[in-house]
Design an enzyme around this catalytic site. Structure first.
Site, PDB file in Angstrom:
ATOM      1  N   GLU A   1      22.373  41.277  35.997  1.00  0.00           N
ATOM      2  CA  GLU A   1      22.423  40.547  35.020  1.00  0.00           C
ATOM      3  C   GLU A   1      21.202  40.655  34.970  1.00  0.00           C
ATOM      4  O   GLU A   1      19.624  40.554  35.303  1.00  0.00           O
ATOM      5  CB  GLU A   1      22.582  38.766  35.986  1.00  0.00           C
TER       6      GLU A   1
ATOM      7  N   HIS B   1      28.102  34.405  33.118  1.00  0.00           N
ATOM      8  CA  HIS B   1      27.575  33.835  34.081  1.00  0.00           C
ATOM      9  C   HIS B   1      26.676  32.481  33.792  1.00  0.00           C
ATOM     10  O   HIS B   1      25.754  31.247  34.175  1.00  0.00           O
ATOM     11  CB  HIS B   1      26.174  34.281  34.662  1.00  0.00           C
TER      12      HIS B   1
ATOM     13  N   ARG C   1      30.267  36.355  42.434  1.00  0.00           N
ATOM     14  CA  ARG C   1      29.421  37.600  42.144  1.00  0.00           C
ATOM     15  C   ARG C   1      29.938  38.453  41.954  1.00  0.00           C
ATOM     16  O   ARG C   1      30.564  39.526  41.620  1.00  0.00           O
ATOM     17  CB  ARG C   1      28.889  37.388  43.840  1.00  0.00           C
TER      18      ARG C   1
END
Ligand SMILES: NC(=O)C1=CN([C@@H]2O[C@H](COP(=O)(O)OP(=O)(O)OC[C@H]3O[C@@H](n4cnc5c(N)ncnc54)[C@H](O)[C@@H]3O)[C@@H](O)[C@H]2O)C=CC1
Ligand SMILES: O=C(O)C(=O)COP(=O)(O)O
Length: 527
Positions: free
Chosen positions: A259, A279, A230
């Site tokens: 993000e 991601h 993360r």
């Protein structure tokens, strides 16, 4: 038909499952304000990491029963706010384990062999063999931070590649680490001794900036770090600086504090010693089908009133035990409801005793179910498996749990004792056959009755004529008796009478029943 909002892209396999029971609206890229505006229409919300499910959204979701995260990390959901509102939050704990571990391995190898830059170089027409001399991972030390599902899979693969393994995870045992071929160490030692460090921990308040400038300063100048867990676990500014200044050799990053990654993020200007992906850890065809099916099935089940397998905010209900415990959860709820009414509602103490075979089972779900039943008179449909424990705690109800495997009157039984405004009362119940619920004692008087919607309990002296009198009283008020049972310990001593009624008891009749000579007390119960 219930309505489900899917606010991030999920595989069609999940949509197909949801469509069996609900109207499914796929609406991705919504702003927070738009979500707050439309969420009141929806019974369920299905997301990935793209949607931030804030307290504001949850509070606006008055019909919401479930939030399904098609993936692992639920750090983008305000889980405490959902719990408070009785909304179950589910995820897919294993659906993308392999995808995430393989991505982290790919990041380690591509960083070691400069694959992204070499690829770009060849595609731009060059042939720079000397520029891209890499390093091997063989015989290097890998430090795994978080030896859970993804960390363990990485460990097995790294071992096969001949790496030496260290692990830091305060929640697993040295034996488990050893089984995985890892030496369990403290974070500082791991940072100092590892050539590669890979993070596989959740983002929590404790792990935020766990890897900061000071921790990075312990790393060898030749070491590299991988974050496919993360964003925000590594302090991005400190990382960019450590690489630029040559304090560490490089990094491979898949996840970011914000993000999409900001255009001016310091990570974008590090140059060739950093590999960045947007991601992609869970982005394989296989993982997307797995997580979509896993979470859609749970949303479907919850909308049908069934329990979810992987709820992150229902305390201690493990998927394997749900099936076995299901009839006992129903029993616990019924008995909790019954005992709260016998004890006069304002209960401040509850003892839950698991008896016989039930004593060998996981107790927490049973206790939660009993609390749900106990609070259902006061809170009605607002209480559920998600918030029952919190509501009980806030009401100052002391809950004590005991077990007695030696009580074998039935295969498994459950005994509740509650103290409330009407004093101390007890009920016991059992599950007969597959799932037939029976009340087997009331205030320690043995009975054997199936719970029904409307019931009348009396405490009286066991003497001739009393049953007939109550029967005719009820008859005079046009209340039909479905079944009647008397439980007594000794002949002509105290006894309880349990009547199942076809109709609710009209106002005023209880006062008349209590006047019948020999009746000590009477309670109506609606289950
Ligand atoms: N990049 C991506 O697309 C993906 C990222 N993830 C991330 O990977 C994380 C790990 O996933 P799993 O392995 O499935 O979870 P897991 O729950 O199986 O393992 C997490 C491990 O971290 C340990 N841990 C917790 N707090 C810690 C701390 N403060 N220090 C050290 N260890 C700690 C736990 O004891 C546990 O063993 C997820 O939380 C998620 O954020 C997961 C899937 C895909
Ligand atoms: O499962 C996780 O925790 C992930 O990070 C995957 O995120 P995604 O579903 O690809 O947005």
């Amino acid at each position: 038909m219930p309505k489900v909002l899917v606010s991030d892209p999920i595989d069609q396999a999940g949509i197909d499952i949801l469509s069996q029971v609900a109207q499914v609206d796929v609406n991705t890229g919504l702003s927070a304000a738009e979500l707050v505006r439309i969420i009141p229409e929806y019974d369920a919300l299905m997301i990935r990491s793209g949607t931030q499910v804030t307290k504001e959204i949850i509070e606006a979701g008055n019909l919401l029963k479930i939030i399904g995260r098609a993936g692992v990390g639920v750090d983008n959901v305000d889980v405490p706010a959902a719990t408070r509102k009785g909304i179950v939050v589910v995820n897919s704990p294993e659906g993308n384990t392999i995808a995430a571990a393989e991505h982290a391995i790919a990041m380690m190898l591509s960083m070691s062999r400069h694959i992204p830059e070499a690829n770009a170089s060849v595609k731009s027409g060059k042939w720079e063999r000397n520029r891209f001399i890499g390093v091997e991972v063989y015989k290097k030390t890998l430090g795994i931070v978080g030896l859970g599902k993804i960390g363990s899979h990485f460990a097995a693969s790294a071992k096969a590649m001949g790496m030496k393994l260290l692990a830091y995870d305060p929640f697993i045992s040295a034996e488990r680490a050893e089984q995985l071929g890892c030496r369990l160490v403290e974070l500082e030692l791991l940072m100092r001794e590892s050539d590669y460090i890979t993070l596989h921990i959740p983002k929590t308040p404790e792990t935020k900036h766990l890897i900061n400038a000071e921790v990075l300063s312990k790393m060898k100048p030749t070491a590299r770090i991988i974050n496919c867990a993360r964003g925000g676990i590594i302090d991005e500014a400190a990382l960019a600086e450590a690489i630029k200044e040559g304090k560490i050799a490089g990094a491979a990053i898949d996840v970011y504090e914000h993000e999409p990654l900001e255009a001016d993020s310091p990570l974008r200007s590090v140059g060739q010693n950093i590999v960045l992906t947007p991601h992609l850890g869970a982005s394989t065809a296989e993982a997307q089908v797995n997580v979509a099916i896993d979470v859609a099935e749970q949303i479907r089940d919850v909308l049908l009133g069934l329990p979810a397998r992987s709820a992150v905010n229902i305390p201690g209900i493990f998927p394997d035990s749900i099936e076995k415990l299901k009839p006992y959860l129903q029993l616990a709820e019924t008995l909790g409801n019954l005992v709260s009414q016998l004890a006069g509602g304002r209960v401040d103490y509850l003892n839950v005793q698991l008896q016989g075979e039930l004593a060998n089972n996981q107790s927490q779900p049973v206790v939660v179910a009993a609390l749900k039943g106990l609070l259902s008179q006061a809170l009605r449909e607002r209480v559920n498996y998600v918030n029952a424990s919190i509501e009980a705690k806030e009401r100052g109800i002391r809950v004590v749990e005991t077990r007695d495997a030696s009580i074998r009157d039935y295969t498994g039984s459950l005994h509740l004792m509650a103290k409330g405004t009407l004093g101390e009362h007890t009920v016991t119940g059992a599950v007969l056959g597959e799932n037939e619920i029976r009340i087997t004692s009331v205030d320690d008087f043995p009975v054997n009755v199936s719970p029904t919607h409307h019931m009348l309990f009396t405490l009286h002296r066991d003497m001739p004529g009393i049953i007939g009198k109550i029967g005719s009283q009820l008859g005079s008020f046009n209340v039909n008796i479905a079944s009647m049972q008397v439980g007594r310990k000794i002949v002509r001593g105290d006894a309880v009478m349990v009547l199942s009624l076809d109709d609710p008891l009209p106002e005023g009749i209880l006062a008349e029943i209590i006047k019948v000579p020999g009746i000590r007390d009477a309670y109506t119960v609606n289950l």
